[in-house]
Design an enzyme around this catalytic site. Structure first.
Site, PDB file in Angstrom:
ATOM      1  N   ASP A   1      41.710  30.174  42.647  1.00 16.47           N
ATOM      2  CA  ASP A   1      40.496  30.261  41.818  1.00 16.47           C
ATOM      3  C   ASP A   1      39.868  28.869  41.828  1.00 16.47           C
ATOM      4  O   ASP A   1      40.031  28.089  40.891  1.00 16.47           O
ATOM      5  CB  ASP A   1      40.890  30.703  40.405  1.00 16.47           C
ATOM      6  CG  ASP A   1      39.692  30.809  39.471  1.00 16.47           C
ATOM      7  OD1 ASP A   1      38.550  30.917  39.960  1.00 16.47           O
ATOM      8  OD2 ASP A   1      39.907  30.765  38.239  1.00 16.47           O
TER       9      ASP A   1
HETATM   10  C1  SPV Z   1      38.475  33.540  34.413  1.00 16.92           C
HETATM   11  O1  SPV Z   1      38.949  34.567  33.940  1.00 16.92           O
HETATM   12  O2  SPV Z   1      38.259  33.396  35.612  1.00 16.92           O
HETATM   13  C2  SPV Z   1      38.137  32.417  33.567  1.00 16.92           C
HETATM   14  C3  SPV Z   1      38.965  32.159  32.403  1.00 16.92           C
HETATM   15  O3  SPV Z   1      37.243  31.678  33.903  1.00 16.92           O
HETATM   16  S1  SPV Z   1      40.176  31.014  32.847  1.00 16.92           S
HETATM   17  O4  SPV Z   1      40.997  31.587  33.894  1.00 16.92           O
HETATM   18  O5  SPV Z   1      40.903  30.768  31.640  1.00 16.92           O
HETATM   19  O6  SPV Z   1      39.523  29.794  33.318  1.00 16.92           O
HETATM   20 MG    MG Z   2      36.808  31.838  35.912  1.00 20.58          MG
END
Ligand code: SPV
Ligand code: MG
Length: 291
Positions: A61
């Site tokens: 991510d």
């Molecule tokens: C997501 O769900 O991608 C978010 C929340 O942005 S977090 O993973 O806490 O950054």
């Molecule tokens: Mg996110």
């Protein structure tokens, strides 16, 4: 000539929910089926999560997927449900022009709201043990202003997320950023925290004098009840990643057993019947599972 249009009622639906007394609960999903399960469980909105979506592609991510991939995924979720979708758009895929572009495209495809965060591109997930540099406030404000100027449906919402606490900055910095983002036109301020307790988000809400809704994501401070967040002033709570974590857990456990047992029937107790799958995917009676 710019033609004003109203895409559908989902933007208004989300606005009305946020104006109500109850806290609004959004749950993270990554495809149409998981969005449909969120809806079936009785939640009010779906969060098209960058973490869920990236994990479902088995990539970090970290801003690796393109805007088009995010948008297609959000649209697929939206098409499968009657709930509004709030799309996580990371840092907005670039600068103010990118945010203008994304608002055009997301709005046209029926998404009720988008969320952008004040990290520097390429962002890293907030729970990664790395530095999380933030954009200077004026630069993020420019992105918000560009996005708000681009929308046509007045009910479409742009959520601004501050990562001040993720970057180990002070409560004062988090509040200053929240006020600047609200002044630039943000329709809600999301304040993120990775503490194990809700102290930062509760202190933020206790000091907050603004009038746009506040949003929380209780992932690490998971002991807090949503009623406590509502009492503190939060109007939207996002359960951002529980769906894919449950999915990985359930699938891994089933596969381990199947690998060990070598017989499909050994995992029957861990599966939904085919008929349930048919129901969830909207197959007609003519295709009812047999048996
Ligand atoms: C997501 O769900 O991608 C978010 C929340 O942005 S977090 O993973 O806490 O950054
Ligand atoms: Mg996110």
């Amino acid at each position: 000539m710019t033609v004003a249009y109203r895409q559908d009622s989902k933007t208004r639906q989300l606005r009305q929910l946020l104006a109500g007394e109850q806290i609004v609960r959004a749950v993270g999903a990554h495809d149409a089926m998981t969005a449909r399960l969120v809806e079936a469980a009785g939640f009010e909105a779906v969060w098209a999560s960058s973490l869920e979506l990236s994990a479902s592609h088995a990539v970090p991510d970290a801003g690796l997927l393109t805007m088009t991939q995010y948008l297609d995924a959000a649209e697929n979720m939206d098409a499968a449900i009657a709930l509004p979708v709030i799309a996580d758009c990371d840092t907005g895929f670039g600068g103010p022009l990118n945010v203008e572009h994304l608002v055009h495209r997301y709005e046209r495809r029926g998404i009720a709201a988008v969320c952008i965060e004040d990290k520097v591109f390429p962002k890293m997930n907030s729970f990664a043990a790395v530095a999380h540099p933030l954009l200077p406030v004026p630069e993020f404000v420019d992105k918000i202003a560009a996005g708000k100027a681009a929308q046509r449906d007045p009910d479409f919402m742009l959520l601004a997320r501050t990562e001040a606490f993720i970057a180990d900055l002070s409560l004062a910095e988090a509040l200053d950023r929240g006020y600047a983002y609200a002044a630039a036109g943000a329709d809600a301020v999301l304040v993120h925290s990775r503490l194990q307790r809700p102290d930062q988000v509760l202190e933020f809400a206790a000091q907050w004098q603004g009038d746009v809704p506040l949003v929380a994501i209780p992932t690490t401070y998971h002991g807090v009840h949503e009623a406590e967040l509502r009492a503190a002033g939060y109007r939207l709570v996002i359960y951002a990643n529980q769906v894919i974590r449950a999915q990985v857990n359930a699938v891994s456990s089933m596969l381990s057993r199947l690998a060990a047992e070598g017989r499909a029937g050994s995992v029957d107790g861990q599966l939904v019947p085919i008929s349930e799958l048919f129901r969830l995917q909207g197959m007609t009676a003519a295709f009812r599972a047999n048996p």
